[in-house]
Write a protein that holds these residues in place. Structure first.
Motif, PDB file in Angstrom:
ATOM      1  N   ASP A 452     -25.748 158.242  65.750  1.00  0.00           N
ATOM      2  CA  ASP A 452     -25.804 159.585  66.332  1.00  0.00           C
ATOM      3  C   ASP A 452     -25.993 159.469  67.839  1.00  0.00           C
ATOM      4  N   LYS A 563     -23.616 164.410  58.606  1.00  0.00           N
ATOM      5  CA  LYS A 563     -23.529 164.872  59.991  1.00  0.00           C
ATOM      6  C   LYS A 563     -23.551 166.392  60.049  1.00  0.00           C
ATOM      7  N   ARG A 567     -27.429 165.467  61.121  1.00  0.00           N
ATOM      8  CA  ARG A 567     -27.536 164.063  61.509  1.00  0.00           C
ATOM      9  C   ARG A 567     -28.898 163.487  61.145  1.00  0.00           C
TER      10      ARG A 567
END
Length: 842
Positions: A452, A563, A567
């Motif tokens: 991320d 996601k 995330r």
């Protein structure tokens, strides 16, 4: 006697020449393998680097979907870093139409330079292959006097299914590396190839060369170098002693001839001469031993029981072992024969059968305890009685060659940055795990990981910091898994893990928690504290048809869901993760609100009479102007409306809107489609009557179009409804005629006024079968006194054919696309009755 001596010297000389030539050939062969390995490594390196940039979501968005040259030129994307970081002199982006839309030349992004003009020969073929193949297409191409290593591949999303993307819709990314002196010097330094350069032909070779060939097999030149020549060095040591020996032997022969003519009184002198001859012979043997010791191989001998009885001095120089400590041991006590070679068994059998053998690969430990590899060759020794007396042979240490091959294999299967397995090795390990776990598939889990906010690190601190971060991530991931698991870097900041568990899904959940905890800890890079998280998608092998690709795809879908969920979390794949179903539900909700929010529209397409070219009517077609998705075609929402029952309300609104609009167009008929759901509605006939009354439209100006599907379930009820509609005065039209099973029977049984020929027959009038069908349908309509309308007319040739065959009406893009009511009013007012002029732009 002198003749024997000369013959012996001659044989020794011939043996030395043959040995020297053989050693030179082996050196050339070995260096050629290194050169081919080096070129192969560079091909895989450019393919891997290209794929890292092409299979990248940001590249897909900014280089394919919407061309963003500012994004592309930014260092760290596809800008100067292509040259300064990767060393590629040229990079291009080619659109699906084959046009170069972006270029980087020697690290300078700028106005697009035509890639096919820069590399005119072979690039189009390479680009075509790169757009189709799953892996980048790599080849050598020439531009002017320079040779380039070029790679091309399609720009796609990491999660994209390539098989579902037609090659004609793919943009292609191209990298090109020039084979210049600097690049060749670096390769030569890495692979110990002296004076590496490109020569125009094999005749200009420096001693060894490998060809560079283009995709069509043409020679682009040869990569040449100066190989080592151990045989020539051997001759430099051998020939002077041999010449001295030959002179000595000649002198000896002269003395022997002279002494045979002397008298018996000179016996003492003759004896001294014989003694001098013996000393000369001993010196000659010593010189021969010296020559043998100068060889890069060592010489060994064994007795008939395979006990080692002799090693040349070269043995100690290479192995560090004292010969005395090895003598007396059997050959197989010192050497361990490798079984990896396919032909090892036949060579080992030749050894035990007391026959000549060569290239027998063995292992042994040197004085430092290190394991080394050598290659044995030997011939049997035969005594005076012709019996086997042992072996005499050579041993060649090939440890460096084996290590070089191992390094090349490692580079091909591992990520150069992190040292983790790459995508190729990951697929191999996953396939092996699936095969080994075939009986208990539920024990195997695949985890897809994506960092991320990793791009922010590259954008703010540069790719060097990003590389350090990726190396640390790889180390942390390795610390989280068990020895039976595999973690790999698939490219960019994407990683994947194969977990061989016993108690799933508990073990996969535990591993995910360890990874989340480990990777969420801060990273120290160049004095900066960095924080990046990770999103994880997990999929389990639960059925025999869960192959490697399916597992990866499922894990990737779960990763996408992770996601979407914010995330820094993990999600397990479930069959209900169906994006299309979610989209359908959202579309259904919006469709229920469409009527109330005035989002539906009616567009009209003209129906033209072929006899006089005038507009006889229009067909009303529903359109949905979605506030977010724009104009939604009926093929996307009509089936949904039918499945949910919304079609009844939408159909009535379309009918009422079309009739009201047609009332403003004097003498024009309006055709409205009835879906099977509408047709079976109990209030259909009354609704049509009421709409005609409310709008004031004359019934004969309304045409209701139905398809055969409305007649299939209950023919008697359908006949009753059609008869009732016919009694209101409207026209009944059979739509899409010819695509069902019983059209002729329906025409005879039901009160139709018009038949519409399906556009599939009109679009294929060049085919004899379609030509005959259309001609027959037109004739059938004439015999039944029905109007015939041809749908999907798009060309003047189709118009000419239909006019010649007697078709009354036509509609299609040649005369006009479906357009809103105000645009149709303008079209009607400006109509010129010119059948030959297409009006699709109207």
């Amino acid at each position: 006697m002198s003749g024997m001596v000369v013959a012996t010297v001659f044989l020794v000389l011939v043996f030395a020449l043959i040995s020297a030539h053989r050693q030179n050939s082996l050196a050339v062969e070995s260096s050629t393998q290194l050169a081919e390995t080096a070129i192969s490594v560079k091909e895989r390196e450019i393919a891997r680097n290209l794929k890292d940039y092409a299979v990248w979501e940001d590249a897909y968005r900014n280089l394919h979907e919407n061309l963003d040259l500012a994004w592309a030129a930014t260092d760290g994307n596809v800008g100067a870093n292509i040259y300064t970081g990767l060393g590629y002199e040229m990079a291009f982006v080619v659109s699906p139409e084959g046009k170069t839309v972006y270029a980087v030349m020697n690290g300078e992004p700028g106005a697009p330079v035509d890639a096919f003009a820069t590399i005119p020969t072979g690039l189009r073929e390479l680009v075509a292959r790169g757009a189709v193949d799953a892996e980048p297409a790599v080849g050598f191409l020439r531009s002017g006097s320079d040779a380039f290593l070029v790679a091309a591949t399609a720009i796609v999303l990491p999660s994209a299914d390539r098989a579902a993307l037609p090659p004609s819709s793919r943009s292609v990314l191209i990298f090109a590396k020039k084979f210049d002196a600097k690049f060749l010097a670096r390769i030569g330094e890495e692979y110990l190839l002296q004076n590496l350069r490109i020569v125009p032909s094999a005749t200009a070779s420096l001693g060894a060369a490998v060809p560079l060939r283009s995709l069509d097999g043409a020679d682009l030149g040869f990569v040449s170098w100066s190989p080592e020549k151990p045989g020539t060095d051997l001759l430099r040591f051998l020939l002077p002693p041999m010449a001295i020996s030959l002179v000595a032997f000649g002198l000896f022969a002269f003395l022997v001839l002279r002494h045979t003519k002397r008298s018996a009184a000179e016996i003492e002198t003759s004896a001294r001469t014989i003694e001098a001859y013996a000393r000369t012979l001993e010196d000659s043997e010593a010189r021969f031993r010296d020559v043998a010791e100068a060889s890069s191989d060592w010489i060994w001998e064994s007795d008939r029981d395979m006990r080692m009885v002799y090693f040349s001095a070269r043995f100690t120089e290479v192995t560090g072992l004292a010969a005395a400590g090895v003598l007396g041991r059997t050959l197989e006590q010192f050497f361990v024969i490798e079984r990896a070679d396919e032909a090892w068994q036949s060579r080992a059998q030749a050894l035990r059968a007391q026959e000549s053998f060569r290239d027998l690969r063995c292992r042994y430990h040197d004085a430092s305890g290190l394991l080394r590899v050598c290659r044995l060759a030997a011939r049997p020794i035969v005594d005076h009685a012709g019996s086997f007396a042992g072996y005499r042979g050579t041993a060649t240490d090939i440890t460096s060659e084996v290590e070089a091959q191992a390094r090349a294999t490692h580079l091909a299967l591992h990520d150069a940055l992190t040292g983790l397995p790459n995508r190729v090795l990951f697929h191999q390990r996953l396939g092996q795990a699936l095969e080994a776990d075939a009986d208990e598939r539920s024990r195997l889990a695949v985890l897809c990981l994506d960092l991320d906010h990793f791009k922010e690190v590259n954008d703010t601190l540069g790719h060097a910091a990003g590389d350090i971060l990726l190396q640390e991530v790889g180390q942390r991931l390795n610390a989280c898994i068990l020895p039976s698991d595999t973690v790999a870097r698939l490219g960019g900041d994407e990683f994947a893990i194969v977990q061989n568990g016993v108690n799933q899904p508990l073990e996969a959940n535990a591993l995910s928690r360890r990874i989340l905890e480990s990777l969420n800890r801060p990273y120290m890079v160049d004095g900066s504290e960095l924080h990046v998280g990770v999103s994880i998608g997990v999929a389990f092998a639960e059925a025999e048809n869960d192959g490697a690709d399916a597992l990866l795809k499922n894990a990737d879908i779960a990763l996408y869901r992770a996601k979407q969920s914010g995330r820094a979390t993990m999600r397990v794949f479930e069959p209900r993760m169906d994006i299309e179903l979610q989209a359908r539900k959202a579309l259904e909700y919006d469709l229920r609100q469409a009527l109330a929010r005035n989002q539906l529209e009616v567009h009209y397409q003209p129906l033209v009479e072929l006899e006089n070219g005038r507009i006889a009517g229009v067909e009303a077609l529903a359109r949905w102007r979605h506030p977010e998705h724009g104009l939604v075609p009926p093929s996307s929402f009509i089936p949904l409306a039918e499945d949910t029952g919304l079609i009844v309300g939408i159909g009535e609104w379309v009918l009422r809107t079309a009739c009201a609009q047609a009332a403003a167009w004097p003498e024009l008929r309006v055709a409205v489609n009835l879906s099977p759901i509408q047709f079976r509605h109990s209030e259909l006939v009354e609704t049509v009557r009421q709409v005609l009354v409310d709008t004031g439209l004359a019934p004969h100006r309304l045409e209701l179009e139905i398809t055969e599907s409305v007649l299939l379930h209950d023919a008697a009820a359908a006949r009753e409804i059609l008869t009732a509609l016919k009694e209101t005065g409207v026209f009944i039209v059979m739509d899409d005629f010819g695509t069902g099973y019983s059209s002729l029977g329906y025409l005879n049984s039901f009160p139709f006024d018009k038949i519409k020929i399906d556009k599939s027959f009109i679009s294929d009038l060049s085919a004899e079968k379609s030509n005959a069908i259309v001609r027959s349908v037109i004739g059938l309509g004439q015999s039944l006194n029905m109007i015939t309308t041809a749908e999907g007319v798009e060309t003047p040739e189709q118009v000419e054919f239909l006019l010649r065959e007697g078709c009354e009406q036509v509609q299609g893009y040649h005369f006009g696309r479906p357009i809103p009511a105000d645009a149709m009013t303008t079209l009607i007012g400006g109509w010129t009755n010119d059948l030959g002029e297409g009006r699709s732009a109207a």
